[in-house]
Motif scaffolding. Structure first.
Motif, PDB file in Angstrom:
ATOM      1  N   ILE A 251      -7.752   1.896   2.711  1.00  0.00           N
ATOM      2  CA  ILE A 251      -6.616   1.639   1.564  1.00  0.00           C
ATOM      3  C   ILE A 251      -7.254   2.565   0.380  1.00  0.00           C
ATOM      4  O   ILE A 251      -6.488   3.281   0.034  1.00  0.00           O
ATOM      5  CB  ILE A 251      -6.837   0.172   1.216  1.00  0.00           C
ATOM      6  CG1 ILE A 251      -6.451  -0.693   2.224  1.00  0.00           C
ATOM      7  CG2 ILE A 251      -5.711  -0.041  -0.054  1.00  0.00           C
ATOM      8  CD1 ILE A 251      -4.934  -0.663   2.745  1.00  0.00           C
ATOM      9  N   ARG A 252      -8.523   2.108  -0.210  1.00  0.00           N
ATOM     10  CA  ARG A 252      -8.911   2.750  -1.416  1.00  0.00           C
ATOM     11  C   ARG A 252      -8.917   4.523  -1.232  1.00  0.00           C
ATOM     12  O   ARG A 252      -8.350   5.148  -2.055  1.00  0.00           O
ATOM     13  CB  ARG A 252     -10.301   2.378  -1.809  1.00  0.00           C
ATOM     14  CG  ARG A 252     -10.671   2.996  -3.103  1.00  0.00           C
ATOM     15  CD  ARG A 252     -11.782   2.016  -3.670  1.00  0.00           C
ATOM     16  NE  ARG A 252     -11.771   1.967  -5.261  1.00  0.00           N
ATOM     17  CZ  ARG A 252     -12.465   1.157  -5.814  1.00  0.00           C
ATOM     18  NH1 ARG A 252     -13.380   0.134  -5.415  1.00  0.00           N
ATOM     19  NH2 ARG A 252     -12.398   1.174  -7.195  1.00  0.00           N
ATOM     20  N   LEU A 253      -9.678   4.905  -0.224  1.00  0.00           N
ATOM     21  CA  LEU A 253      -9.896   6.441  -0.146  1.00  0.00           C
ATOM     22  C   LEU A 253      -8.436   7.134   0.056  1.00  0.00           C
ATOM     23  O   LEU A 253      -8.229   8.091  -0.220  1.00  0.00           O
ATOM     24  CB  LEU A 253     -10.970   7.000   0.800  1.00  0.00           C
ATOM     25  CG  LEU A 253     -12.364   6.462   0.425  1.00  0.00           C
ATOM     26  CD1 LEU A 253     -13.543   6.877   1.432  1.00  0.00           C
ATOM     27  CD2 LEU A 253     -12.641   6.997  -1.134  1.00  0.00           C
ATOM     28  N   PRO A 254      -7.551   6.592   0.995  1.00  0.00           N
ATOM     29  CA  PRO A 254      -6.399   7.355   1.324  1.00  0.00           C
ATOM     30  C   PRO A 254      -5.410   7.287  -0.257  1.00  0.00           C
ATOM     31  O   PRO A 254      -4.936   8.205  -0.388  1.00  0.00           O
ATOM     32  CB  PRO A 254      -5.657   6.586   2.197  1.00  0.00           C
ATOM     33  CG  PRO A 254      -6.778   5.807   3.098  1.00  0.00           C
ATOM     34  CD  PRO A 254      -7.849   5.643   2.084  1.00  0.00           C
ATOM     35  N   MET A 255      -5.744   6.216  -0.895  1.00  0.00           N
ATOM     36  CA  MET A 255      -4.895   6.068  -2.113  1.00  0.00           C
ATOM     37  C   MET A 255      -5.272   7.181  -3.282  1.00  0.00           C
ATOM     38  O   MET A 255      -4.820   7.703  -3.862  1.00  0.00           O
ATOM     39  CB  MET A 255      -4.522   4.609  -2.704  1.00  0.00           C
ATOM     40  CG  MET A 255      -3.643   3.832  -1.982  1.00  0.00           C
ATOM     41  SD  MET A 255      -3.767   2.167  -2.630  1.00  0.00           S
ATOM     42  CE  MET A 255      -3.031   2.493  -4.258  1.00  0.00           C
TER      43      MET A 255
ATOM     44  N   PHE B  56       0.638  -1.138  -0.104  1.00  0.00           N
ATOM     45  CA  PHE B  56      -0.216   0.169  -0.002  1.00  0.00           C
ATOM     46  C   PHE B  56       0.737   1.070   0.234  1.00  0.00           C
ATOM     47  O   PHE B  56       1.577   1.466   0.850  1.00  0.00           O
ATOM     48  CB  PHE B  56      -0.841  -0.035   1.230  1.00  0.00           C
ATOM     49  CG  PHE B  56      -1.651  -1.306   1.309  1.00  0.00           C
ATOM     50  CD1 PHE B  56      -2.387  -1.808   0.237  1.00  0.00           C
ATOM     51  CD2 PHE B  56      -1.844  -2.172   2.480  1.00  0.00           C
ATOM     52  CE1 PHE B  56      -3.279  -2.612   0.048  1.00  0.00           C
ATOM     53  CE2 PHE B  56      -2.420  -3.079   2.589  1.00  0.00           C
ATOM     54  CZ  PHE B  56      -3.210  -3.623   1.417  1.00  0.00           C
ATOM     55  N   PRO B  57       0.789   2.071  -1.115  1.00  0.00           N
ATOM     56  CA  PRO B  57       1.840   3.036  -1.239  1.00  0.00           C
ATOM     57  C   PRO B  57       1.655   4.358  -0.376  1.00  0.00           C
ATOM     58  O   PRO B  57       2.599   4.980  -0.081  1.00  0.00           O
ATOM     59  CB  PRO B  57       1.575   3.689  -2.713  1.00  0.00           C
ATOM     60  CG  PRO B  57       0.011   3.450  -2.906  1.00  0.00           C
ATOM     61  CD  PRO B  57      -0.246   2.206  -2.186  1.00  0.00           C
ATOM     62  N   HIS B  58       0.529   4.193   0.715  1.00  0.00           N
ATOM     63  CA  HIS B  58       0.370   5.576   1.332  1.00  0.00           C
ATOM     64  C   HIS B  58       1.008   5.248   2.933  1.00  0.00           C
ATOM     65  O   HIS B  58       0.911   5.950   3.639  1.00  0.00           O
ATOM     66  CB  HIS B  58      -1.053   5.896   1.438  1.00  0.00           C
ATOM     67  CG  HIS B  58      -2.163   4.723   2.001  1.00  0.00           C
ATOM     68  ND1 HIS B  58      -2.185   3.788   0.895  1.00  0.00           N
ATOM     69  CD2 HIS B  58      -2.913   4.662   2.696  1.00  0.00           C
ATOM     70  CE1 HIS B  58      -3.283   3.002   1.545  1.00  0.00           C
ATOM     71  NE2 HIS B  58      -3.568   3.521   2.894  1.00  0.00           N
ATOM     72  N   MET B  59       1.269   3.812   3.015  1.00  0.00           N
ATOM     73  CA  MET B  59       1.540   3.344   4.207  1.00  0.00           C
ATOM     74  C   MET B  59       3.044   3.134   4.122  1.00  0.00           C
ATOM     75  O   MET B  59       3.664   2.632   3.459  1.00  0.00           O
ATOM     76  CB  MET B  59       1.125   1.932   4.632  1.00  0.00           C
ATOM     77  CG  MET B  59      -0.577   2.208   4.808  1.00  0.00           C
ATOM     78  SD  MET B  59      -1.135   0.547   5.139  1.00  0.00           S
ATOM     79  CE  MET B  59      -2.946   0.770   5.337  1.00  0.00           C
ATOM     80  N   SER B  60       3.801   3.256   5.519  1.00  0.00           N
ATOM     81  CA  SER B  60       5.230   3.030   5.363  1.00  0.00           C
ATOM     82  C   SER B  60       5.307   1.458   5.415  1.00  0.00           C
ATOM     83  O   SER B  60       4.344   0.679   5.672  1.00  0.00           O
ATOM     84  CB  SER B  60       5.901   3.449   6.798  1.00  0.00           C
ATOM     85  OG  SER B  60       5.172   2.555   7.896  1.00  0.00           O
TER      86      SER B  60
END
Lengths: 218, 569
Positions: free
Chosen positions: B480-484, A91-95
């Protein structure tokens, strides 16, 4: 224990009139079943049926039994089946650490305890101190290891590999493949792998089913 | 049998219906509220007899012919010329550096409110505007503004030009979206390899498929240009005004019986737009027929060099007219003494801003509340619909796309007067909440169109992976979906916000004239002609529309500053 492992009982997947796959098999814990064939024959469709999100337009029948439980009608998140795709899909928004925590089973409670698990997991895949890193800054092999570990931390009872090594270059592919199979054996995970690469099948060493043309299994 | 989300089946499943109702409910109710009074049925005024009397008195209105003519000419001219400019720019320049510069210039201009753009345009072309000042007195010999009617000319040319400047960015963005879904570039290269000129090759091989994708937006432009009110008040002729402006005048007449006539006018406007769309459709068929013959004739060139230059020049003029217009608004709002024909004011001051003080901040506050509320509802409904579509494998058909465009293709003047009448006669009051819900009718389609593609093209294997890790559908959506998709969600919100900020008629009519937003205040200033205050309000309106875009760019960049994969995306 005869009912341990992953059983595909008279599973048949159809796309309108065409029968794509018809399979009746059992994968014992720690064993790998390889399904081979060119792209477009519906190998991945079989995996999506096992994981529980068959794309619209396909019909499937037959039961999926995991360790004696019928999971055919369970939602994906209740099946306890782990999956690896050809992309790492971190998941690209997580470290890196957050990715692993997302995977780590919820039964493990407490901030400190969970963090310890993450640290230990990172050490295990030779990525000590990587918890705060942006996954995008990792090398291909490192990403693949994190994706594998994230999946293992969720305590799956079976493992699906959807062309999981196709994107890696030849040298890396062998290393990652060995690592995945090593963990699958160590944890007694029945493993279902689809691939179009003979080397993957050879390395797996287990039974191999060849799907030929569209609509003509075996 | 797909068993993945049976448990929460009804939690998202009703959202598409609610969305449909929010969008089409006011539209249909408004049309019904228009049709009944047009045939003389309006119990509130004591008339219940169905007759054609109202239409007779509409026909007897001496301004009718000019009003209809204006509606038709501005509609067709603005649509055809905007489409022509966009086609030529794209055909001649797509893929070049100049095209990217033009694209970057034009995209933000899309969200500049129509009223502000129209004022800015007026400040440019007026006899006392920048162009005249630039040429005076050395060329024109004018040392004071001449008494010529450039703005508000009886043929509606200034209005048409103002509309073109605003519609070119809109259509260009639509063409770009369509291009990204086709392999236009490769087709153009193949055509060029066969010896076709850049423009000719594009027109023959790419345009047909692009046009079929932008047909609905073109109809939106046509309907809008035929029936726009705020731009017509600012740039259009006064005596007689356009049909839509006259409808609003009748609606606001203290003599309530004129409401019947307004309803008849609204119905006429509606039919006129439908007729115009049919004519346009026939034009499409003719162009397609003629185009086929032109294609098979095999000619490789059609004034390619000239057309490229024409397209580029037109694009530059379009961008420049809005940018310079906005600059004019800025300058006038800070201008102290500014004598003719000086290019710049003698001194700058904050006096106009101070003078507008309390009224300005009240209007700004009201604008924000309405825009924020309608945008939040729209984003909530849109995400709900898209998520329902994903969870239950609903298919998006051509028809549902049509439904999305419907509120934009029905002229506002055709159903908003009826909606107001209906609200008043059923005892539901006009005011802020109805205004928010009416803004929603126009905000929703744009938010949906903006968010739909990025939401649907998101790689759902992320969702599969997360589910396999034990996350339920809601956790997948929120974690997952909304943050991305944070950047596209914020962009969609900014689009919705800008659409709401720019709304004039819904605020005026459904607010019962009691709600003052930046847009209603700005348009109301048109008659007075105080350029400094107009500058203040026009600038405030533009800022209110553009600020959210800045947030939509900066916030993800800040939040994801350590996440390489999410930057530029």
């Amino acid at each position: 224990m005869g009912d341990q492992g992953l059983t595909l009982e008279n599973v048949e997947i159809r796309n309108g009139q065409n029968t794509l796959i018809s399979i009746n098999t059992h994968i014992a814990p720690g064993e790998v079943l390889t399904i081979m064939g060119p792209s477009g024959v519906g190998k991945s469709t079989l995996l999506s049926y096992v994981i529980g999100n068959l794309p619209p337009g396909f019909d499937a029948k037959g039961r999926i039994v995991l360790d004696g439980h019928d999971i055919t009608h369970l939602p994906t998140n209740k099946r306890r089946v782990g999956i690896l795709f050809q992309d790492d899909l971190l998941f690209p928004h997580m470290s890196v650490g957050e990715n692993l925590s997302f995977g780590l089973h919820a039964d493990i409670k407490g901030r400190a305890v969970r963090r310890m698990h993450i640290e230990a997991a990172l050490t295990e895949i030779n990525l000590e101190g990587f918890a705060n890193r942006d996954p995008e800054t990792l090398s291909g092999g490192q990403k693949a290891r994190v994706a594998l570990m994230r999946m293992l931390l969720s305590n799956p009872c079976a493992l699906l590999l959807d062309e999981a090594f196709a994107r890696l270059d030849t040298k890396l592919r062998g290393q990652v493949r060995n690592l995945v199979f090593e963990y699958a054996r160590k944890r007694d995970l029945p493993t279902l792998m689809v691939t179009h690469d003979q080397a993957d099948a050879d390395a797996a060493g287990g039974e191999c089913i060849h799907l030929l043309e569209f609509g003509k299994p075996n | 049998m797909n068993g993945r989300h049976q448990t929460e089946r009804f939690r998202f499943a009703w959202l598409p219906y609610l969305t449909l109702f929010a969008m089409l409910g006011p539209l249909l109710a408004g049309l019904a509220g228009t049709v009944a009074p047009a045939f003389g049925y309006m119990p509130a005024l004591g008339t219940r007899d169905l007759s054609l009397d109202v239409f007779r008195s509409l026909m007897a209105w001496p301004g009718l012919y000019d009003a209809v003519r204006l509606s038709v000419t501005t509609g067709f001219l603005a649509t055809a010329i905007s489409l022509g400019i966009v086609t030529l720019i794209t055909a001649g320049w797509v893929g070049t550096k100049s095209f990217r510069i033009l694209e970057r210039l034009l995209s933000p201009l899309l969200s500049v409110p129509h009223a502000a753009a129209a004022f800015g345009f007026a400040f440019l072309i007026m006899p006392s505007g920048w162009i005249a000042r630039l040429l005076s007195p050395w060329l024109t010999g004018w040392d004071r503004p001449p008494d010529v009617l450039i703005v508000q000319d009886p043929y509606g040319l200034a209005m048409t030009a103002g509309l073109i400047a605003k519609e070119v960015p809109f259509l260009l963005l639509m063409v770009l979206a369509a291009l990204s879904q086709s392999n236009g570039t490769r087709r153009q290269i193949v055509a060029q390899a066969l010896g076709y000129g850049r423009v000719t090759g594009w027109l023959k091989t790419v345009f047909p498929s692009i046009y079929s994708q932008i047909r609905l937006p073109v109809y939106v432009v046509l309907a809008y240009s035929m029936s726009v009110v705020d731009v017509a008040i600012i740039l259009g002729p006064n005596t007689p005004p356009t049909l839509s402006v006259q409808i609003i005048k009748w609606m606001n007449d203290p003599d309530l019986s004129f409401r019947l006539q307004a309803a008849a006018g609204a119905l006429a406007q509606f039919l006129l737009v439908i007729a115009a769309m049919l004519v346009w459709r026939m034009g499409e068929l003719f162009v397609a027929f003629a185009g086929r013959r032109w294609i098979v004739r095999g000619r490789r060139q059609l004034l390619d060099k000239t057309l490229r230059t024409v397209g580029f020049t037109a694009g530059v003029i379009t961008a420049a007219s809005i940018i310079l217009g906005l600059a004019g608004l800025v300058l006038w709002s800070f201008a102290g003494f500014w004598s003719y024909p000086d290019i710049l004011p003698d001194n700058l001051s904050l006096r106009s801003w101070a003078r507008s003080g309390a009224g300005l901040s009240d209007a700004a506050f009201e604008t924000m509340i309405i825009a924020f509320a309608s945008t939040l509802i729209a984003v909530f409904l849109t995400i709900g619909c898209l998520e329902a579509e994903y969870r239950y494998n609903l298919r998006i058909t051509r028809r549902s796309l049509l439904i999305l465009y419907l509120p934009l293709m029905v002229p506002q003047t055709a159903f908003l007067p009826g909606l107001q009448t209906l609200l008043l006669t059923t005892g539901a009051d006009t005011g802020r909440l109805p205004v928010i819900l009416t803004h929603l009718v126009f905000v929703l389609p744009y938010v949906f169109l903006s968010l739909g593609d990025p939401f649907r093209s998101w790689d759902t294997r992320y969702a599969t992976t997360a589910s396999a890790l034990g996350a339920g559908p809601d956790r997948v959506l929120w974690r997952i979906r909304l943050p991305m998709l944070l950047a596209p969600v914020l962009t969609a919100m900014a689009v919705g916000f800008a659409v709401s900020v720019g709304q004039y008629l819904p605020t005026l009519l459904i607010g019962g004239g009691r709600l003052q937003t930046l847009t209603t205040e700005a348009v109301a200033l048109a008659a007075g002609g105080d350029r400094r205050v107009i500058g203040v309000y026009g600038l405030a309106q533009t800022t209110a529309a553009l600020l959210p875009f800045l947030i939509a760019i900066l916030l993800p960049a800040f939040l994801w500053r350590n996440r390489k994969a999410l930057r530029h995306g």
